[in-house]
Design an enzyme around this catalytic site. Structure first.
Site, PDB file in Angstrom:
ATOM      1  N   HIS A 117       0.888  -1.214  -0.020  1.00  0.00           N
ATOM      2  CA  HIS A 117      -0.072  -0.041   0.009  1.00  0.00           C
ATOM      3  C   HIS A 117       0.777   1.428   0.100  1.00  0.00           C
ATOM      4  O   HIS A 117       1.279   1.459   1.097  1.00  0.00           O
ATOM      5  CB  HIS A 117      -0.995  -0.069   1.121  1.00  0.00           C
ATOM      6  N   GLU A 159       1.365  -2.763   4.064  1.00  0.00           N
ATOM      7  CA  GLU A 159       1.665  -1.558   3.870  1.00  0.00           C
ATOM      8  C   GLU A 159       3.284  -1.434   4.219  1.00  0.00           C
ATOM      9  O   GLU A 159       3.661  -2.763   4.756  1.00  0.00           O
ATOM     10  CB  GLU A 159       0.852  -0.604   5.040  1.00  0.00           C
TER      11      GLU A 159
HETATM   12  O1  9MR Z   1      -3.577   4.833   3.441  1.00  0.00           O
HETATM   13  C1  9MR Z   1      -3.740   4.957   4.979  1.00  0.00           C
HETATM   14  C2  9MR Z   1      -2.834   4.073   5.553  1.00  0.00           C
HETATM   15  O2  9MR Z   1      -1.528   4.666   5.263  1.00  0.00           O
HETATM   16  C3  9MR Z   1      -3.116   3.933   6.960  1.00  0.00           C
HETATM   17  O3  9MR Z   1      -2.227   2.974   7.491  1.00  0.00           O
HETATM   18  C4  9MR Z   1      -4.391   3.531   7.163  1.00  0.00           C
HETATM   19  C5  9MR Z   1      -4.729   3.568   8.734  1.00  0.00           C
HETATM   20  O4  9MR Z   1      -4.512   4.714   9.203  1.00  0.00           O
HETATM   21  O5  9MR Z   1      -5.350   4.529   6.640  1.00  0.00           O
HETATM   22  C6  9MR Z   1      -5.242   4.434   5.261  1.00  0.00           C
HETATM   23  O6  9MR Z   1      -6.017   4.080   4.507  1.00  0.00           O
HETATM   24  C7  9MR Z   1      -7.227   4.921   3.980  1.00  0.00           C
HETATM   25  C8  9MR Z   1      -7.224   4.846   2.643  1.00  0.00           C
HETATM   26  O7  9MR Z   1      -5.806   5.164   2.271  1.00  0.00           O
HETATM   27  C9  9MR Z   1      -8.475   5.848   2.068  1.00  0.00           C
HETATM   28  N1  9MR Z   1      -9.384   5.505   2.787  1.00  0.00           N
HETATM   29  C10 9MR Z   1      -9.295   5.610   4.126  1.00  0.00           C
HETATM   30  C11 9MR Z   1      -8.299   4.790   4.806  1.00  0.00           C
HETATM   31  C12 9MR Z   1      -8.247   4.971   6.434  1.00  0.00           C
HETATM   32  O8  9MR Z   1      -9.399   4.302   7.087  1.00  0.00           O
HETATM   33  O1  9MR Z   2       1.403   0.377  12.966  1.00  0.00           O
HETATM   34  C1  9MR Z   2       0.007   1.070  13.403  1.00  0.00           C
HETATM   35  C2  9MR Z   2      -0.720  -0.082  13.986  1.00  0.00           C
HETATM   36  O2  9MR Z   2       0.048  -0.519  15.272  1.00  0.00           O
HETATM   37  C3  9MR Z   2      -2.188   0.201  14.286  1.00  0.00           C
HETATM   38  O3  9MR Z   2      -2.881  -0.787  14.652  1.00  0.00           O
HETATM   39  C4  9MR Z   2      -2.863   1.110  12.816  1.00  0.00           C
HETATM   40  C5  9MR Z   2      -4.357   1.524  13.153  1.00  0.00           C
HETATM   41  O4  9MR Z   2      -4.077   2.462  13.902  1.00  0.00           O
HETATM   42  O5  9MR Z   2      -1.995   1.917  12.565  1.00  0.00           O
HETATM   43  C6  9MR Z   2      -0.711   1.509  11.955  1.00  0.00           C
HETATM   44  O6  9MR Z   2       0.138   2.706  11.673  1.00  0.00           O
HETATM   45  C7  9MR Z   2      -0.314   3.197  10.658  1.00  0.00           C
HETATM   46  C8  9MR Z   2      -0.879   4.696  10.852  1.00  0.00           C
HETATM   47  O7  9MR Z   2      -1.687   5.013  11.829  1.00  0.00           O
HETATM   48  C9  9MR Z   2      -0.604   5.628   9.664  1.00  0.00           C
HETATM   49  N1  9MR Z   2       0.333   5.453   8.724  1.00  0.00           N
HETATM   50  C10 9MR Z   2       0.642   4.024   8.421  1.00  0.00           C
HETATM   51  C11 9MR Z   2       0.752   2.978   9.541  1.00  0.00           C
HETATM   52  C12 9MR Z   2       1.215   1.686   9.234  1.00  0.00           C
HETATM   53  O8  9MR Z   2       0.009   1.098   8.599  1.00  0.00           O
END
Ligand code: 9MR
Ligand code: 9MR
Length: 863
Positions: A673, A730
């Site tokens: 991702h 991701e």
């Molecule tokens: O892209 C985002 C990702 O990097 C994060 O890990 C994730 C969780 O915080 O949220 C992302 O995804 C979003 C997505 O790209 C677009 N729709 C909303 C998502 C978050 O709910």
């Molecule tokens: O690594 C994070 C994980 O522990 C959490 O469960 C998750 C949802 O809150 O978010 C992960 O971190 C994301 C961050 O919120 C946004 N950038 C991408 C990170 C990796 O997915």
């Protein structure tokens, strides 16, 4: 909706409502749309054109549609990969509102030229949501059709919101079954000649089988018997294990065969992990914000303009405002690394990431046999080559600067604290080039956790940069101390767990662990009693299970970082205090080693309830870091073996036969991702660069794609290499960091990177403060014969005076120093090292000695 769909998918029913009958829910034809109701706040896997970024607002997908386009298809919201079967009838339903009355075009069409439409309808919409239904019979089968709401061509801008999007009909969407390839699972990169070599075989057989190791020409070179293992709880698979450790001949193209089944090919070589070390670190250059990525360094496909430097359409990050009500200043917070697939920058998470990078470096100063040269100036993919500073520190500095910029300025009410994070106001879609991101960037409120991340990273920065840039080291220490003071004054300011639109929340309601970590780093660097007391009185001190949980330390559980450094980096703890900390580490390593030994795929990861968490691969690797430190401290090979087994798991010895690192192994993850490396969505964009770790199995299924494809998965199989599955696939800065640490450690085990030709190699590490210093020296025998007895000599160039010493006989006459063995270390075997150390006093600016001789010959020096 997703639950119903997935259940139906599992039992495989195909139902078509009888004509004329009002179908009840269970009789509805199968749903083909993923995430049509936006209930969990996510917009994935919907996509849109760059001119109309969409976000989920109150459970609907909304976008501002510009008024300056020509054609309907100049502004689109869509979903791809919809299966259509010729002759089947389908009903497309949705609701839509528009702030200005418009007519929109809805197409169900081929996703590629000639874009033949099965359905093309024009619906007037206005401010009232009215359900719209269209029924059609597919003329052609298509495995990946596209639903496209074409909303361009209007003369006025308007806000469009979509909801309850459904395409029912056809067959049940195929149940996703992962292609797991050969049942013979190995590390697809390979094994160290002197290391353990294990694999796993998925089979119905319950009796031992014969394995055969073949070289690249297909000649059998070793054979043995597998060990039946029973059912693996992480996968539900019946498996057997095999062990070919006794075969040590280097080569490439080996395969392992059991019956008719053959593994992926792999190597046996001392340098088998050398490129993993450099590539896992190169990830950070690729993630840099605020600097153009140079194709001659990163590879031509990865060149891109600098992101987020206030050049339109970017709004940041040179003068970032706060969210309304949070502050009335702006900060220059340009630079740093993008967190992950998103382009947010978070102090919580930046801290652990940069610390694990600094630990990768610091280990080369403290651990026998660790090779600092491989991380040194000119060795990594960074633009700062040739500046005399180890490249890994150059990379760390890029993030350290950003972290320091996030500190609340003097004169403000929370001065000294750190803003928790900075990111886009709303989520952008995929792909999204950083320099084209038009979203408003905002600072979010300070938090205690962020402040302590800054304190910890700043303190470590101060000691590591001291020999290279004293002014920068001073700045790091000043910032760190101010952060510590501010955290003590505001010990319970927590980030809002629901603050997750446009960026992740990274909320953490318990900062006892961050206090322990920050106190540890400040104590190691300064020796000050305040920090010693903070370490010793922490409720975490002395315990192992809370500091080193079975499922690994992480961004929200950071005490381990403090304990590991206290255990490994010379500091002023008393011998008893040090022994307490080292026992915390070795107790944890004992548990992780036992988990690894019990696991049929070898991973040192036994999460409670078998819950594989978001980013589970980094948890496996963080446990491997603990094991590596324990091996450095004790020399016990059981810990070393468990590190290598962790890496085997990451590189292919796992239930999916997946190498989770791009560019490594035959079956590697390459659709992580990412808004930058979105090749899966746009063939003109690259896949992630080599060395990028995927998050890995997450048994909670926390994104719509995972929910639609993986429901019912066994924990270690809840992973899909799909760009939309952000909860399993991701990449992130805190995940690549333990990969880099482990890669560096295992490459050192192979000894491939030692660039010195002398028969001895000296690592001289001095920690200095006001009037004194403590020094740790490692002498390695890099020759082929034992050296016995040995005598190491050097001359101080300044006024250092040795006061006490350990693990060797050290005498000083004027500036001349001679070191002879203690009773037990008189002989150094080829490849082995001895360590000794001393404390002393000095005044003014002093330099480390640069030339060392052993028994008359000049040694190499690890910088
Ligand atoms: O892209 C985002 C990702 O990097 C994060 O890990 C994730 C969780 O915080 O949220 C992302 O995804 C979003 C997505 O790209 C677009 N729709 C909303 C998502 C978050 O709910
Ligand atoms: O690594 C994070 C994980 O522990 C959490 O469960 C998750 C949802 O809150 O978010 C992960 O971190 C994301 C961050 O919120 C946004 N950038 C991408 C990170 C990796 O997915």
């Amino acid at each position: 909706m997703l639950g119903t769909l997935a259940t139906a998918g599992l039992i495989g029913v195909t139902l078509v409502a009888p004509a004329g009958a009002a179908p009840n829910a269970d009789d509805d034809p199968p749903e083909q749309i993923i995430n049509g109701d936006f209930t969990n706040g996510s917009s994935a896997p919907w996509w849109w054109t760059a001119n109309n970024p969409a976000t989920v607002v109150d459970g609907r997908l909304c976008a501002d549609i510009p008024g300056d386009t020509t054609n309907p298809w100049d502004a689109i919201i869509g979903q791809s990969d919809l299966p259509l079967i010729a002759g089947e009838s389908y009903t497309l339903s949705f609701t839509a509102t528009a702030s200005v009355p418009v007519t929109i075009t809805t197409n169900l069409q081929m996703a590629v030229d000639p874009y033949t439409a099965e359905l093309s309808e024009h619906d007037p919409i206005d401010a009232t949501a009215v359900p719209i239904h269209h029924t059609f019979t597919a003329k052609a089968s298509n495995t990946a059709a596209q639903l496209a709401f074409q909303v361009g061509g209007g003369s006025q801008p308007f806000t469009l919101c979509l909801d309850d999007i459904s395409l029912r009909g056809g067959a049940e969407p195929p149940v996703y079954t992962p292609d797991t390839g050969s049942p013979v699972r190995v590390n697809q990169v390979g094994y160290l000649p002197g290391g353990p070599k294990d694999g796993t075989f998925v089979t119905d057989a319950t009796t031992s089988q014969t394995w055969t190791l073949k070289d690249a020409s297909g000649t059998a070179v070793a054979t043995g018997a597998t060990q039946p293992g029973g059912t693996d709880p992480s996968s539900g698979q019946n498996v057997q294990t095999f062990d070919f450790s006794s075969y040590t001949t280097a080569g490439s193209g080996y395969t392992l065969t059991i019956g008719d089944e053959t593994s992926e090919p792999f190597s046996i070589a001392k340098d088998v992990y050398s490129s993993l070390r450099t590539d896992s670190l190169a990830y950070y250059y690729h993630q840099r914000s605020g600097i153009a990525i140079d194709g001659s360094i990163a590879g031509a496909a990865y060149a891109r303009p600098a992101g987020h430097l206030n050049i339109a359409p970017n709004t940041g990050d040179n003068d970032v405002p706060c969210q309304p009500g949070v502050c009335d200043y702006t900060l220059d917070a340009a630079g740093g690394w993008y967190d992950a697939g998103d382009q947010g920058k978070y102090v919580v998470n930046g801290g652990i990431s940069v610390s694990e990078l600094m630990n990768t470096y610091e280990r080369t100063l403290t651990a026998a046999g660790a090779n600092g040269a491989a991380l040194g100036d000119g060795k990594l993919k960074v633009p700062e080559k040739g500046n005399g500073v180890p490249d890994i520190l150059d990379e760390a500095r890029w993030e350290l600067n950003f972290l320091m910029e996030m500190q609340v300025p003097d004169g403000q009410s929370l001065s000294g604290m750190a803003h928790h994070k900075l990111h886009d106001q709303a989520w952008t879609g995929l792909p999204q080039a950083p320099d084209k991101d038009a979203q408003l960037r905002q600072l979010h409120a300070p938090s205690t956790a962020a402040t302590l991340n800054l304190a910890a990273a700043g303190a470590q920065c101060a000691r590591l940069f001291r020999p290279y840039d004293a002014a920068f080291a001073d700045r790091c220490l000043t910032v760190s101390k101010a952060a510590w003071t501010a955290a003590k004054a505001h010990p319970a300011v927590y980030a809002d767990p629901n603050d997750a639109s446009g960026g992740g929340a990274y909320s953490d309601g318990n900062v006892t662990d961050e206090f322990y970590w920050a106190a540890s780093e400040l104590f190691i660097t300064t020796g000050d009693d305040t920090y010693r007391q903070a370490v010793l009185t922490s409720p975490l001190h002395g315990g192992s299970a809370a500091v080193f949980p079975s499922d690994g330390f992480s961004w929200g559980s950071t005490a381990a970082l403090g304990a590991l450094d206290l255990a490994a980096v010379p500091n002023k703890l008393t011998a008893d205090q040090l022994s307490t900390v080292r026992t915390m580490v070795t107790d944890a390593a004992d548990r992780y080693a036992a988990d690894s030994q019990a696991a049929l795929y070898g991973a040192p990861y036994a999460p409670p309830g078998n819950h594989y968490v978001w980013g589970s691969n980094s948890q496996v690797l963080n446990n491997a870091v603990v094991l590596g430190v324990a091996n450095d401290l004790t020399g016990d090979t059981k810990y070393r073996n468990a590190v290598l087994h962790a890496l085997d798991y990451i590189l292919g010895r796992n239930p999916l036969n997946q190498s989770y690192v791009t560019g490594f192994g035959e079956r590697d993850s390459h659709n992580q991702h990412s808004r930058i490396w979105a090749h899966q969505l746009d063939a003109d964009l690259p896949i992630p660069p080599a060395g990028t770790l995927a998050g890995g199995p997450d048994s909670q299924l926390e994104d719509p794609t995972a929910q639609s494809k993986l429901t019912g998965c066994a924990p270690a199989m809840c992973y899909i290499d799909d760009i939309q599955s952000y909860s399993t696939n991701e990449s992130a800065i805190n995940w690549n960091a333990p990969l880099a640490w482990v890669a560096s450690y295992v490459d050192d085990l192979g000894g491939s990177g030692s660039g010195e030709n002398a028969a001895c190699q000296v690592t001289y590490t001095a920690y200095r403060w006001g009037g004194g210093f403590t020094t740790q020296v490692t002498v390695k025998n890099t020759g082929t014969a034992a050296v016995s007895p040995w005598e190491l000599k050097w001359s101080f160039t300044d006024n250092q005076k040795i006061t006490d010493r350990w693990q060797a006989e050290i005498t000083q006459a004027g500036q001349k120093v001679s070191v002879k063995p203690a009773a037990w270390n008189g002989s150094i075997a080829p490849g082995a090292s001895v360590n000794f150390g001393f404390n002393g006093t000095s005044s003014g600016q002093v330099n480390d000695p640069k030339t060392f001789t052993m028994n008359g010959g000049t040694c190499g020096v690890v910088k």
